[in-house]
Design an enzyme around this catalytic site. Structure first.
Site, PDB file in Angstrom:
ATOM      1  N   ALA A 113     -94.816 -58.699-113.565  1.00  0.00           N
ATOM      2  CA  ALA A 113     -94.070 -59.225-114.710  1.00  0.00           C
ATOM      3  C   ALA A 113     -94.148 -58.275-115.899  1.00  0.00           C
ATOM      4  CB  ALA A 113     -94.599 -60.605-115.094  1.00  0.00           C
ATOM      5  N   GLU A 146    -103.615 -53.691-120.492  1.00  0.00           N
ATOM      6  CA  GLU A 146    -104.060 -54.114-119.164  1.00  0.00           C
ATOM      7  C   GLU A 146    -105.578 -54.176-119.130  1.00  0.00           C
ATOM      8  OE1 GLU A 146    -105.057 -55.125-115.530  1.00  0.00           O
ATOM      9  OE2 GLU A 146    -103.008 -55.328-116.287  1.00  0.00           O
ATOM     10  N   ARG A 165     -97.645 -55.400-102.189  1.00  0.00           N
ATOM     11  CA  ARG A 165     -97.656 -55.556-103.647  1.00  0.00           C
ATOM     12  C   ARG A 165     -98.132 -54.279-104.346  1.00  0.00           C
ATOM     13  NH1 ARG A 165     -97.695 -60.289-106.833  1.00  0.00           N
ATOM     14  NH2 ARG A 165     -97.811 -61.506-104.924  1.00  0.00           N
ATOM     15  N   TYR A 172     -95.368 -61.017 -91.618  1.00  0.00           N
ATOM     16  CA  TYR A 172     -94.242 -60.078 -91.567  1.00  0.00           C
ATOM     17  C   TYR A 172     -94.782 -58.658 -91.685  1.00  0.00           C
ATOM     18  CZ  TYR A 172     -94.748 -60.887 -96.651  1.00  0.00           C
ATOM     19  OH  TYR A 172     -95.234 -61.058 -97.918  1.00  0.00           O
ATOM     20  N   ASP A 203     -96.006 -65.579-113.890  1.00  0.00           N
ATOM     21  CA  ASP A 203     -96.987 -66.628-113.613  1.00  0.00           C
ATOM     22  C   ASP A 203     -97.545 -67.271-114.869  1.00  0.00           C
ATOM     23  OD1 ASP A 203     -96.714 -66.341-110.912  1.00  0.00           O
ATOM     24  OD2 ASP A 203     -98.568 -65.231-110.606  1.00  0.00           O
TER      25      ASP A 203
END
Length: 375
Positions: free
Chosen positions: A18, A37, A107, A194, A271
């Site tokens: 995000a 961060e 990710r 997957y 989120d």
């Protein structure tokens, strides 16, 4: 009217999907962006995720689609199976939406693409910056995830509730790159798997249980617990689980969509605004949509409070609907007894008679285009 973001300073708390997508979208429109961060490096220990056309339209508009294609795999279908392995229905994404991209990606690879793009565009990323209280900034964006400090500042203390489900995540080496996601459905549990690029396979397994687990998915667990919980599953599942040598576990908690997304100075996305259960594969996609819409709203009007209010009014209804769809899927995957037999029979029949009708229930998710909405 555009250009309201030119040279405007923006502070973003959080360097995940995000936060980095928002940083790129804002910087692309001329803002001066700083990302705070808390980690000492932008790394991602998570597993795989699925990106659907609604999010990939934003990636294309940001000039990142080719970079993502290079580190991801196409997804052609979703196959729903009985726990023992028999196919219930195959949902053919490629046939239902010719030319619409669905991608399977680790990710960490997504984060790498986003971080590189952000730095190349002139976003300043400050690492190891823990934010306990919202810093003073003319425009502050909270992309700080599930336990967002910015959300708390806007909404006060909130208490999520345990859904009675525990999930495991694992990545294994696997040379089967058949471009489809498989869902194995059993009473009170299901497993999704997957392929990922680089000869890897993503596994997410969810179990209904009374056992309470801490929220968050960074808790290591013994792979034997995962194998025991899914010992009755068939098809390729036993072989996959036999190769799991590291697994993380977390309890699934349900959070409400935030009541308040902004106050004229601060705003939240991803989120932080709308945590979702992982049963529609839309968590990252919603964050990407949020980022584009937020930047577009801010760039379209010099009145910042009005722009943030517009962002909230555009995004909250859609996010609320997607979260509700994910909650419903959590129930549908775990049916037992006669309800399970009836539901699977209906899916089989639907797959033979009108397969596109099953996928068509989610056209409102995949056909949405955040870019044209804001053009």
């Amino acid at each position: 009217m555009g250009g309201a973001l030119h040279a405007r300073p923006v502070t973003i708390v959080g360097g995940g999907v995000a936060g980095l997508t928002a940083a790129i979208a804002l910087r692309r429109r001329g803002a001066q962006v700083d990302v705070l961060e808390r980690a000492p490096a932008i790394t991602e220990v998570g597993a795989g995720l699925q990106l659907s056309p609604n999010a990939l339209r934003v990636m294309q508009a940001l000039g990142l689609l080719s970079a993502l294609d290079a580190v991801s795999l196409p997804s052609r279908a979703v196959v729903l199976r009985e726990a023992a392995g028999a196919q219930v229905v195959r949902l053919d994404l490629a046939r239902h939406r010719p030319g619409a991209p669905f991608r399977l990606i680790h990710r960490a690879r997504l984060i790498e693409v986003l971080e590189q793009s952000a730095r190349e565009r002139g976003v300043t990323i400050h690492l190891d910056r823990t934010v306990e209280i919202p810093p003073e900034a003319p425009l502050l964006i909270g992309a700080d995830g599930l336990h967002s400090r910015i959300r708390a500042a806007l909404n006060g203390r909130e208490v999520p509730f345990f859904t009675g489900q525990t999930a495991w995540r694992a990545v294994i080496a696997d040379d089967d790159d058949t471009p489809e996601a498989q869902v194995f459905m059993g009473p009170g549990r299901h497993l999704v798997s997957y392929p990922l690029s680089g000869g890897l396979r993503n596994i997410v397994a969810v179990l209904e249980t009374r056992e309470w687990r801490d929220e968050g998915w960074s808790h290591p667990d013994d792979p034997a617990n995962l194998r025991a919980a899914f010992a009755g599953f068939g098809g390729p599942v036993p072989g996959w689980l036999a190769r799991v040598d590291a697994v993380h576990v977390w309890g699934l908690f349900r959070h409400e969509v935030a009541s308040r997304w902004q106050d004229g100075r601060m705003a939240i996305l991803g989120d932080a605004a709308h945590p979702t259960l992982p049963f529609m594969a839309q968590g990252a996609c919603m964050a990407i949509e949020d980022a584009w819409t937020l930047a577009a709203c801010l760039d379209a009007a010099p009145d910042q409070p009005a722009a943030l209010a517009r962002y909230e009014s555009l995004r909250k209804p859609r996010a609320t609907r997607i979260v509700a769809a994910a909650n419903a899927n959590a129930r549908n995957y775990h049916l037992t007894g006669p309800k399970r037999l009836a539901a699977h029979a209906a899916l089989r029949l639907g797959g033979m008679i009108a397969p596109d009708a099953i996928l068509g229930r989610f056209d409102w998710i995949y056909d949405f285009d955040p870019v044209t909405e804001m053009s």
